[in-house]
Write an enzyme that holds these catalytic residues in place. Sequence first.
Site, mmCIF file in Angstrom:
data_model
loop_
_atom_site.group_PDB
_atom_site.id
_atom_site.type_symbol
_atom_site.label_atom_id
_atom_site.label_comp_id
_atom_site.label_asym_id
_atom_site.label_seq_id
_atom_site.Cartn_x
_atom_site.Cartn_y
_atom_site.Cartn_z
ATOM 1 N N GLU A 218 75.848 27.878 46.489
ATOM 2 C CA GLU A 218 75.048 27.962 48.013
ATOM 3 C C GLU A 218 75.867 28.055 49.421
ATOM 4 O OE1 GLU A 218 72.289 25.136 44.822
ATOM 5 O OE2 GLU A 218 72.835 24.204 46.874
ATOM 6 N N HIS B 6 65.520 25.658 46.427
ATOM 7 C CA HIS B 6 65.330 25.060 45.298
ATOM 8 C C HIS B 6 64.030 24.148 44.682
ATOM 9 C CE1 HIS B 6 69.225 24.007 46.877
ATOM 10 N NE2 HIS B 6 69.392 23.331 45.720
#
Length: 320
Positions: free
Chosen positions: A169, A202
């Site tokens: 990420e 997310h």
Amino acid sequence: MIEDDYLTPSLMSNQRHSDDGFVPPDGLCWVSVLSCLLLACSYVGSLYVWRSDLPRDHPAVIKRRFTSVLIVSTLSPVFVWAWKEFTGVRPEPSLLELMGIRLEGLVPAIILPLLLTMVLFLGPLIQLAMDCPWGFIDGIRVIVDPRFWALCLSDMRWLRNQVVAPLTEELVFRACMLPMLVPCAGPGTAILTCPLFFGVAHFHHVIELLRFRQGTVSVIFLSAVFQFSYTAVFGAYCALIFIRTGHLVGPVLCHSFCNYMGFPAVSAALDHPHRLTVLSSYLLGVLLFFLLLFPITDPLYYGSPTPPCSLATTLGSICS
């Protein structure tokens, strides 16, 4: 409109000259934003190429997703290279240096940002130490025990939360996106813009929560909004660290640490037997964090100007 102050000298030299100064290339910001959006969609989309009726925490699902995100993360530098070729941006640092992979200032980049993050979590750390049944010596023995680390490495959820997710990420959402956003918007705006891609990415957890009916729609939606807000703020913090230190390792370690700590248990602190001590440590940690934020991340410790800052002709307070 894009400001001329945020163009690299090489980029400015390639632009048209007028009586009012240099004119930036048409559509630079659109290309940068669309490149970041495509990269974010590729990362999240890779999680769903596998068909499965199992929940996200099942080891088989985790292993498959490891494969997907590692492939996307390995290919993510290609997005930055293609962006450079398409826009004509020619920064002095190499591609790897722009992405925070370099040796200069590596040691402080490993230690200082993580230390700063631990200061922010002073309250939760004090609370954890008070509630932990182990003594300090027992904790040290566990940490140096190879069997402890072997157990961790055999746990797919631990690997995901502490290793794979922070590394991939931060590589995708910080190391690859920020070099594309800084020439367009400048360091400050890039720090605020980049976390939006991270926060929206997310939201895919909502799909699984709805799919496995883990709560009502309203509860799941509120949870998603809270997670977006939290990840956006955290993403801005990691973006600030990346730009000011010019290293990928700092955000990765901070990300891993925050994943381990989780969101501070403020409600538990309010009900703690030593509430005054715990709450005081919470407040002290936050105050020290803001006092130390810029001094500890001073680019002078990491090689100034850092590669991301070299993409902006006006450094400003973020890069100095």
